[in-house]
Design an enzyme around this catalytic site. Structure first.
Site, short mmCIF file in Angstrom:
data_model
loop_
_atom_site.label_atom_id
_atom_site.label_comp_id
_atom_site.label_asym_id
_atom_site.label_seq_id
_atom_site.Cartn_x
_atom_site.Cartn_y
_atom_site.Cartn_z
N LEU B 44 0.83 -1.21 0.00
CA LEU B 44 0.00 0.00 0.00
C LEU B 44 0.86 1.25 0.00
O LEU B 44 0.64 2.18 -0.77
CB LEU B 44 -0.92 -0.01 1.22
CG LEU B 44 -2.09 -0.98 1.15
CD1 LEU B 44 -2.89 -0.92 2.43
CD2 LEU B 44 -2.97 -0.66 -0.04
N ALA B 45 1.86 1.31 0.88
CA ALA B 45 2.69 2.51 0.98
C ALA B 45 3.50 2.70 -0.30
O ALA B 45 3.52 3.79 -0.87
CB ALA B 45 3.59 2.42 2.20
N ARG B 338 -6.27 -6.69 21.59
CA ARG B 338 -5.50 -7.83 21.09
C ARG B 338 -4.41 -8.29 22.06
O ARG B 338 -4.25 -9.48 22.32
CB ARG B 338 -4.86 -7.46 19.76
CG ARG B 338 -5.88 -7.31 18.65
CD ARG B 338 -5.24 -6.82 17.37
NE ARG B 338 -6.23 -6.76 16.30
CZ ARG B 338 -5.97 -6.36 15.07
NH1 ARG B 338 -4.76 -5.98 14.73
NH2 ARG B 338 -6.91 -6.34 14.15
N GLU B 454 4.35 0.19 7.28
CA GLU B 454 4.75 -0.63 8.42
C GLU B 454 6.26 -0.55 8.65
O GLU B 454 6.75 -0.82 9.75
CB GLU B 454 4.31 -2.09 8.20
CG GLU B 454 4.43 -2.96 9.46
CD GLU B 454 4.01 -4.42 9.25
OE1 GLU B 454 3.41 -4.72 8.22
OE2 GLU B 454 4.29 -5.24 10.14
#
Lengths: 250, 668, 249
Positions: B44-45, B338, B454
């Site tokens: 995506l990035a 989480r 990320e």
């Protein structure tokens, strides 16, 4: 008239040969000529046109089942002399040629698209038999067509056909007698029946496939088309096949 | 510590980005054509950055190790993407998204970056819709939203369980358009094996053509690392097999600081490990915890009987089951964040209550949801006193409509029917919040080297909220980097083309070649995979869901020993100048073996528990995390030194919270 | 479990290639097919034989990288699965399994089971996008409502993972399902309308140039597609192409 037909064939052939240089093997251009989709459109349109011809042909043949010599001969005469029918018949010859030519080109391209085959290929796992053998079925149908046209169409046009005089005193070529004589030969009738089975399989896939190719697809109507196609592919060839069988058995 | 300036603009938080953008020096279109930019990674990035920079007029070279940019692992994201659109009119706002992200990250992220992320989130949705991304819609034709863990609003946009795929394909199509125009030169099946610095600035990379095996030199005026996370240091993770840290690690070795490398997200609902040869783990969407109840047998002997196959879970009476999340966290129950859910599962399994062959699994049970939905459906249909079978049938149909594809996926992998028997789940490594340190402009400590998505550390602190990873990747690539990279490049308009004949390129290529040749000529006998598996076990046992001083020290010693053995005993077949996946893997594992040590070092130095980082020494009497804001409200940025990952130098970037108050998270 | 594997080995694009037979044992029925190949490869490395090269990445059925033709079928005997999602329990102990690369002229073999599918990328580059630049000033995402059935159908088409199983399984090696899925996605959405005619004409042209075969509507692609993409998309593309051809200037 025969001259006109030969001229027509020659010019069609010329057209394809000329275009071979531009669309030699792989379809590469955009639009309604030359692209892979365009080839398929012509296959579908000519195929559907040939289906409509089958119906007309079958209706004309029905008098053979009733033994009506006069109606059949009148039909044959009408088909070979009426100007509009003659015009349509050139469209028919063109369609057959185009369907054959495009089919062969497609088959060649498709073979070239996978030069190295699989060692193991399980075609039956995901597609029915007739859809995988259209070229084979088509070739057999073509072979039949050539023999069929030699036996009847050629004889009717240029052969030595006995004459028949109907009740009103009009004189026709007696195609009826020729047909019955041909179908009384067992091998000929068997070949005919076999060809009709092959045609049936060809149509089993081809009929609905033509609609898919043209993009005429709709969740509501496609199932109807498919069902109709299956019915068509069984009924029409079966009725055709019943004629020689009837003649042979009676 | 003068090296760590985050370059956060002055002014109120809501105005920082707008003002900063207004002041950014621009590069004229004619000059952009003279400037080259390298983008490594096409997730995506990377895809969004490469496409956007090319649209602006830069010459872009994009690299990915996969056979096509469309395969990057962003594609596997399931749940959705957050955006502060407030379409549901439920009180969402840019500030609320900002606040939720800071809090969810347990106050270990940088306020200014997170606020900018929240600001551009709405633009992302507009951009993606304009590209033709088919988000889910309601019957009125408007975009649909759902809610996700840890927040009280519905701000998650989604495309069934394939949101990541749809967003990536959107960015890939934008990238494809630029490739077709010749604005982006795409290098697929290429792996970056080193960064090239000229006069202290990032000026290019050495890449290996994975098909021919040739090493190539590529120069540029700036290099963007969009190379994702490093979860595969654990060997087993939900990352793709090829996901690796090599590009980031090579940058680290050349001067880019690694920030908070120990911050790892362990996702609670994954399909458990089934055997020694397992190569990867599969995530089951977090949404399952909305209806599933998590439990283990109360008595150890029951757990043992289940493990031995003598007892079926459905045979266990209600009073013999321990719904441990509901017991420990009555307020949030099965919907705790989480990190909390993962740790609780580990605690029960460590105590001997695990339920699969390996003893590392807990149940996620839908029986009560099926019954509840079944009764509701019966009521709606006007059935009075329906039979239990009828209730089950109706309930199963409703559960299927909600989670059908997930249940099917589970059944494909495990061959168990989750409608009839409870699912088995166990936590697995999923995402790494840590990464390359970047300033507000996403530039690393190496001038001209940027890190996006990320691969950087900036937005998620110590724990990432669901549906925020996609948001960050696209925010960085579409809306942040195209501006901020320009700021840096404005000084480069007179530089001219960077020659790949410079000695720096020569040297970097030579070093890379020598590293590879060393592997190929090594007289060892052990495949690379064996070392990776061993490293993964050390990391998972000592630097996984719970960490302690002794364990981390042991892990550091073990990793150092393993690294030594690796270089002595590894066997890499094949040749240099050919397609050689084992050689690629050897290079990646070599870098993981160094990163692993740094992660342990970071975990050791952070003497507190926060988010995904849980130090057993720092817990309350009830076993809850104890964060120590007075001493540890900083970003730990590590500088590589002395050619030894264990000798990395710690730099601290103090985190200043001016807009949110630091409070302790509680889910009791 | 034990298996006999007939695996296609080919050193490079120029090599002729051949089938090799290997034995693997200690295979667990919980293993995925690719994990079974991992076992084989560790075994081969131990024996000093080059491991079998194959494409794989996410191993959860979404990246589209894995691409094996197993026992005569793309992605093996399972339905709705990629090779990485195929588990060994689908086979019987002692089976002989034939493993080949996806074969098509447009997918040349790189090595062993790995093929070059960049033809798909070039088809997308020919028009598989909406020409919109990155901009913070686009219309609000809800400005144009889209009927749910259209949005859902566009999504279904868009779930294609580009693995190439359709090409591999088609007896004509046709890429119609792949191409039509992308054409359909945009044909169904208002965003795609502006460039619709050029898109379909250019993408089909590129598809033809790559040397894929023609669609003969066997429907095999739809059966083998791991994402269940329907050949309804092919019909839609046929329709789009026909109208684009008739109306394009």
């Amino acid at each position: 008239m025969g001259f006109a037909f030969i001229l027509c064939c020659a010019s069609l052939g010329q057209y394809f040969c000329d275009n071979l240089e531009f669309i030699p093997f792989m379809a590469t251009s955009r639009g309604l000529f030359g692209s892979s989709l365009a080839r398929k459109y012509w296959m579908a349109l000519t195929g559907l046109f040939l289906c409509s011809f089958l119906v007309v042909h079958l209706l004309g043949n029905l008098p053979l089942l009733t033994g009506n010599q006069e109606t059949f001969n009148a039909y044959a005469h009408f088909m070979t002399t009426f100007p509009l029918i003659k015009a349509v018949s050139y469209l028919l010859y063109g369609s057959i040629l185009l369907h054959t030519f495009d089919g062969l080109m497609l088959a060649r391209q498709n073979m070239a698209a996978r030069p190295a085959g699989y060692v193991k290929y399980h075609g039956a796992a995901n597609a029915n038999w007739s859809s995988r053998n259209m070229a084979l079925l088509g070739t057999f149908t073509l072979l039949f067509l050539i023999i069929h046209m030699k036996s009847f169409w050629y004889e009717m046009h240029w052969g030595n056909v006995p004459m028949y005089t109907d009740a009103d005193g009009a004189v026709y070529k007696d195609l009826y007698t020729i047909t019955v004589a041909a179908f009384e030969q067992i091998w000929y009738s068997l070949f005919y029946v076999l060809a009709m089975i092959s045609l049936g399989f060809h149509l089993w896939h081809g009929f609905a496939s033509a609609f898919q190719t043209m993009g005429w697809s709709h969740p509501r109507y496609t199932p109807i088309i498919r069902a109709f196609g299956y019915g068509f592919s069984v009924l029409v060839p079966a009725t055709f096949a019943s004629i020689p069988l009837y003649i042979l058995l009676t | 510590m003068s090296t760590l300036n985050a370059h956060i603009p002055e002014g109120p938080i809501a105005e920082k980005w707008t003002k900063h953008k207004a002041k950014i020096p621009l590069v004229s279109p004619a000059n952009k054509r003279q400037i080259d930019v390298i983008v490594v990674g096409t997730g995506l990035a990377g895809s969004s950055a490469a496409a956007s920079l090319a649209e602006l007029g830069y010459n872009v070279k994009a690299f990915c190790f996969q056979d096509s940019p469309r395969r990057a692992h962003s594609i596997a994201a399931q749940g959705g993407i957050n955006a502060a659109k407030n379409y549901q009119n439920d009180g969402d706002s840019t500030f609320r998204l900002f606040y939720d992200t800071i809090k969810g990250g347990d106050y270990r992220s940088r306020e200014a970056n997170v606020h900018r992320l929240a600001e551009v989130s709405a633009n992302i949705i507009d951009q993606c819709v304009a590209q033709g991304v088919p988000f889910a819609r309601d019957y009125g034709g408007q975009l649909d939203n759902r809610s996700f863990g840890g927040v009280q609003v519905s701000r998650t946009f989604y495309a069934k369980g394939q949101t990541g795929q749809q967003l990536l394909l959107g960015a890939y199509s934008a990238l494809s358009r630029q490739i077709a125009k010749g604005r982006v030169k795409m290098y697929a099946r290429h792996e970056m094996v080193d960064l090239v610095l000229v006069d202290g600035k990032a000026r290019g990379i050495i890449a290996r053509d994975l098909v021919s095996g040739e090493l190539e030199r590529h120069s540029a005026h700036a290099v963007l690392l969009c190379t994702g996370g490093y979860g595969n240091v654990f060997y087993l993770s939900t990352n793709a097999m090829g996901s690796n840290v090599t590009a980031a690690w090579k940058a680290h070795r050349k001067g880019a600081f690694m920030a908070n490398p120990c911050f790892t997200q362990i996702h609670p609902t994954c399909i458990p490990v089934s055997g020694h040869f397992q190569s990867k783990l599969t995530l089951m969407s977090e949404s399952l915890r909305n209806d599933g109840r998590i439990w283990v047998p109360k008595k150890k002997e029951d757990a043992e009987a289940i493990r031995a196959g003598k007892l079926q879970p459905v045979q266990l009476a209600e009073e013999d089951r321990d719904y441990y999340l509901e017991r420990r966290y009555p307020a949030f129950g099965n919907l705790v964040p989480r990190d909390v859910a993962s740790r609780a599962a580990k605690e029960r399994c460590d105590a001997g209550h695990g339920v699969n062959k390996t003893g590392e699994a807990v149940y996620l049970d839908f029986a009560s949801a099926i019954e509840r939905y079944g009764k509701e459906a019966a009521h709606v249909q006007g059935l009075h006193q329906p039979s239990p079978e009828k209730i089950r049938e109706l309930g199963e149909a409703i559960v299927e409509s909600k989670y059908g594809n997930l249940f099917q996926m589970y059944e494909k992998i495990t061959a168990q029917n989750p409608y009839k028997t409870p699912m088995m789940i166990y936590p697995a490594v999923h995402y790494t919040m840590g990464g390359i340190w970047v300033d507000y402009n996403l530039m690393t400590t190496v001038p001209g080297l940027f890190a996006l998505g990320e691969a950087n550390f900036s937005d998620h602190g110590a724990n990432r909220l669901g549906a925020s990873a996609l948001m960050q990747g696209l925010a960085d690539g579409y809306f942040v980097a195209p501006y901020t990279v320009g700021t840096y490049l404005a000084d480069d308009i007179r530089t001219g083309k960077i020659s790949t004949e410079l000695p720096e390129f020569e040297e970097a290529e030579k070093a890379a070649r020598e590293r590879m040749e060393k592997f190929l000529t090594n007289p060892g006998t052990t495949p690379v995979e064996v070392f990776h598996r061993e490293l993964g076990k050390i990391m998972w046992d000592q630097c996984g869901m719970a960490r302690n001083e002794a364990g981390l020290k042991q892990a550091i010693a073990d990793i150092r020993a393993l690294r030594e053995r690796f270089y002595k005993e590894v066997k890499v077949p094949g040749k240099m100048h050919e397609m050689n996946p084992e050689l690629d893997k050897a290079g990646r594992v070599a870098d993981f073996l160094e990163l692993g040590e740094l992660m342990c070092l970071d975990a050791l130095s952070r003497e507190e528990s926060c988010g995904g980082h849980f130090r057993e020494e720092f817990q309350s009497e009830e076993g809850e995390a104890v964060r120590r804001d007075d001493e540890f409200a900083y970003v730990a940025a590590w500088e590589f030194s002395d050619q030894d990952p264990g000798k990395a130098k710690l730099h601290k970037e103090a985190l200043v919270f001016e807009n949110v108050k630091l409070i302790t998270r509680s889910y009791k | 479990m034990k298996f006999t594997l007939n695996v296609w080995r080919q050193n490079g694009p120029q090599d002729k290639g051949r089938m090799e037979t290997y034995q693997v044992d200690q295979v667990s029925d919980d293993m995925s097919f690719l994990e079974m190949i991992d076992v084989l490869n560790e075994q081969l490395i131990g024996q000093g034989i080059d491991p079998v090269v194959f494409d794989h990445d996410c191993r959860e059925g979404i990246c589209g990288m894995c691409s094996m033709f197993i026992n005569g079928e793309a992605h093996g005997p399972g339905r709705g699965v990629t090779t990485c999602q195929l588990h060994m329990r689908e086979f019987s102990d002692g089976d002989t399994i034939t493993i080949e690369p996806f074969r098509a002229k447009a997918f040349p073999v790189i090595k062993d089971l790995m093929v070059d599918r960049s033809a798909f990328d070039r088809i997308i580059q020919a028009g598989g996008y909406v020409s919109v630049n990155t901009s913070g000033n686009l219309p609000d995402a809800n400005a144009t409502p889209i009927e749910k059935p259209d949005a859902d159908a566009a999504f279904d088409a868009a779930t294609c993972i580009g693995c190439g199983a359709c090409v591999a399984t088609c007896k004509n090696a046709s890429a119609m399902l792949f191409t039509s899925a992308k054409v359909s996605q945009f044909a169904l959405l208002p965003q795609g309308q502006v460039e619709a005619a050029d898109r379909v004409l250019n993408m089909v042209k590129q598809m033809d140039l790559e040397g894929f075969g023609n669609c003969t509507n066997t429907g095999a692609c739809e059966v083998e597609c791991p994402k269940g993409i329907s050949i309804e998309n092919i019909a839609r593309m046929n329709r789009e192409y026909l109208s684009a051809s008739l109306t394009s200037k």
